[in-house]
Design an enzyme around this catalytic site. Structure first.
Site, mmCIF file in Angstrom:
data_model
loop_
_atom_site.group_PDB
_atom_site.id
_atom_site.type_symbol
_atom_site.label_atom_id
_atom_site.label_comp_id
_atom_site.label_asym_id
_atom_site.label_seq_id
_atom_site.Cartn_x
_atom_site.Cartn_y
_atom_site.Cartn_z
ATOM 1 N N ARG A 125 42.493 29.415 63.348
ATOM 2 C CA ARG A 125 43.560 28.674 62.663
ATOM 3 C C ARG A 125 44.302 29.634 61.750
ATOM 4 N NH1 ARG A 125 41.228 25.074 58.756
ATOM 5 N NH2 ARG A 125 42.077 26.515 57.253
ATOM 6 N N GLU A 144 46.389 33.531 55.699
ATOM 7 C CA GLU A 144 45.259 34.217 56.340
ATOM 8 C C GLU A 144 45.044 33.613 57.712
ATOM 9 O OE1 GLU A 144 41.244 33.363 55.292
ATOM 10 O OE2 GLU A 144 41.645 31.255 54.923
ATOM 11 N N ASN A 146 41.833 32.253 60.142
ATOM 12 C CA ASN A 146 40.406 31.925 60.147
ATOM 13 C C ASN A 146 39.904 32.029 61.575
ATOM 14 O OD1 ASN A 146 40.101 30.694 57.276
ATOM 15 N ND2 ASN A 146 41.933 29.755 58.120
ATOM 16 N N SER A 151 37.906 24.641 60.273
ATOM 17 C CA SER A 151 37.548 23.225 60.285
ATOM 18 C C SER A 151 38.770 22.320 60.281
ATOM 19 C CB SER A 151 36.643 22.905 59.102
ATOM 20 O OG SER A 151 37.283 23.235 57.911
ATOM 21 N N LYS A 266 39.879 39.816 55.673
ATOM 22 C CA LYS A 266 41.123 40.050 54.935
ATOM 23 C C LYS A 266 41.515 41.525 54.986
ATOM 24 C CE LYS A 266 40.869 35.766 52.498
ATOM 25 N NZ LYS A 266 39.762 35.122 53.240
ATOM 26 N N LYS A 325 42.154 39.615 46.490
ATOM 27 C CA LYS A 325 41.249 38.918 47.409
ATOM 28 C C LYS A 325 40.039 39.776 47.806
ATOM 29 C CE LYS A 325 44.705 36.032 49.677
ATOM 30 N NZ LYS A 325 45.034 35.393 50.971
ATOM 31 N N GLU A 329 35.302 34.040 52.550
ATOM 32 C CA GLU A 329 35.937 32.859 53.125
ATOM 33 C C GLU A 329 35.448 31.637 52.370
ATOM 34 O OE1 GLU A 329 38.099 33.206 55.611
ATOM 35 O OE2 GLU A 329 37.704 35.358 55.701
ATOM 36 N N GLY A 330 36.152 30.544 52.550
ATOM 37 C CA GLY A 330 35.632 29.265 52.050
ATOM 38 C C GLY A 330 36.243 28.801 50.747
ATOM 39 N N ARG A 411 47.603 20.926 54.646
ATOM 40 C CA ARG A 411 46.815 20.628 53.451
ATOM 41 C C ARG A 411 47.718 20.786 52.239
ATOM 42 N NH1 ARG A 411 42.345 24.991 53.886
ATOM 43 N NH2 ARG A 411 44.183 26.097 54.624
#
Ligand code: ADP
Ligand code: MG
Length: 435
Positions: A125, A144, A146, A151, A266, A325, A329-330, A411
């Site tokens: 994604r 970024e 993923n 998800s 990254k 950064k 992740e997350g 989002r």
């Protein structure tokens, strides 16, 4: 860009009534999360937070994001097949970042042994924000990509290898986002493909390879391993690292394989923005290169040396224009503003800085919407959105047999939060309203 639902947002009573209806609908449709208190049980569930109104998204940017997705699939796949590029790109990072180093160790081990499977399944994604340019027009800029455990797709990935076979989903012990995963499970079941959920711990206790490196779990052969765990350091005990290596060595199709996970770091994202790198990875494809590059924001290496020194000087001179950064992740790991300044001051003379990258901060134009969350009052917030496009591809040997975009995710979060996704409790689910 038109920025609001206008009068609808002014009428408080009407908003509350609309919110009540929308929440009931979300519950009825199964837009659900387990609660933070009971993340392993579905006895009590809540609706996943979402916006009351779809947020306006310029249709040209939505189309651009879809149009570049297959290029990103190709690019990630090209990186994952280029050991020299991965090794060179990650060399400074793995010296200073233990997590990336351990992933890289597994990568080296499977390369040395020889990769057992010729089929590769990618499900990624790519996330974007809409940078507000000087003239007020919005531009699509990548945040970024993923490549592991992307998800909120709730979508099924297919490969010829999986018919009548078993898919192993590597699950977390506590999973609030279970209904997203069940959606995938149900789609697979409708195609007569069974999915079993196991943790890394289960794999290390009950998983095994035969002499052809076929993977067995509880006596059944596994065709595809789908990771919804294993992207953060905290998810790995010594036992879990062993299980990851076992899975990686197996001839099951991995979604993703370890090289593709590394391609999503990254550090790789930052190196891809360097002049000539896209051309090297996608030779003879100038249109794809141009589409990809158009979505890149400013990305800067912090490796020791003049280039890194220069980037740090610029960030310290104008902190509001940058994000720092680490290789994580997350959500919730990036540093902004004063925190970034402090970290940079501390890091700047140490090699440890190479485990970070610096990125230009995207500044979208805020708009008004209501973020609906269990237990929170209905109110209008200044918001910004992040658009994600899902991509799926299958490669057999050197041949790409499928390359598609497979839907989007919007989002939205209040502007007061610099960082964070839905799982982190900051952003909420949304839908683009193309304008
Ligand atoms: P993670 O892997 O933790 O999701 P991201 O790079 O996606 O890391 O960053 C997390 C969040 O931080 C994003 O969802 C976005 O809200 C914000 N963010 C990240 N990079 C930028 C940027 N360059 N400009 C503005 N916001 C950013
Ligand atoms: Mg992200």
């Amino acid at each position: 860009m038109a920025t609001s639902w206008g009068s609808l947002l002014q009428d408080e009573q009407q908003l509350e009534e609309l919110a009540r209806q929308a929440v009931d609908r979300a519950l009825a449709e199964g837009v659900l999360l387990r609660t933070t208190q009971e993340p392993s049980s579905s006895d009590v569930v809540n609706y996943a937070p979402f916006t009351l109104f779809p947020s306006l998204v310029p249709s040209a940017l939505l189309e651009q994001a879809y149009a570049v997705q297959m290029d990103f699939n190709l690019l990630v796949d090209a990186v994952s097949q280029n050991p020299a590029f991965l090794e060179q790109t990650l060399s400074s990072t793995i010296k200073m970042d233990n997590f990336t180093a351990r992933l890289f160790d597994i990568y080296k081990q499977v390369l040395e042994e020889g990769i057992a499977q010729t089929v590769f399944l990618g499900l990624n994604r790519s996330d974007y924000m809409f940078q507000c340019s000087a003239d007020g027009s919005p531009a699509l800029k990548q945040i970024e990509i993923n490549t592991i455990s992307a998800s909120f797709g709730g979508l099924a990935s297919r490969t010829p290898a999986v018919h009548h076979a078993q898919v192993l989903l590597i699950a977390q012990e506590k999973e609030r986002n279970i209904f997203d995963q069940r959606a995938i499970e149900n789609e697979l079941l409708a195609k007569n493909i069974h999915l079993i959920r196991r943790r890394f711990e289960d794999v290390s206790e009950k998983g095994s390879l035969d002499q052809d490196r076929r993977l067995f779990m509880d006596g059944q052969e596994i065709a595809v391993v789908y990771f919804r765990d294993g992207y953060m350091p905290s998810q790995y005990s010594t036992q879990n690292w062993k299980a990851r290596l076992l899975l990686e060595r197996s001839c099951a199709v991995k979604c993703p394989d370890i090289a593709t996970q590394l391609a999503g770091t990254k550090k790789v994202q930052q190196e891809l923005s360097r002049a000539g790198v896209l051309e090297m990875l996608l030779p003879g494809q100038p249109e794809a290169v141009a589409r990809l590059r158009a979505t890149f924001a400013g990305l800067y290496s912090l490796d020791m040396g003049e280039e890194g020194d220069q980037a740090i000087t610029e960030a310290l001179a104008a902190p509001s224009r940058f994000v720092l950064k680490p290789q994580r992740e997350g959500g919730g790991n990036n540093l902004y503003g004063e925190e970034m300044v402090q970290a940079l001051e501390q890091l700047k003379d140490h090699e440890e800085r190479a485990s970070y990258i610096l990125m230009e901060k995207i500044e979208p134009e805020p708009f008004e919407n209501c973020l609906l969350r269990p237990g929170s009052p209905v109110r209008v917030d200044q918001c910004i959105s992040e658009l994600g496009i899902f991509g799926v591809y299958v490669r057999q040997g050197k041949t790409l047999v499928m390359n598609k975009h497979v839907g989007h995710l919007l989002r939205t979060k209040a502007i007061k939060h610099a960082d964070g996704g839905v799982a982190a409790g900051v952003a909420v689910l949304d839908n683009p309203y193309p304008v």
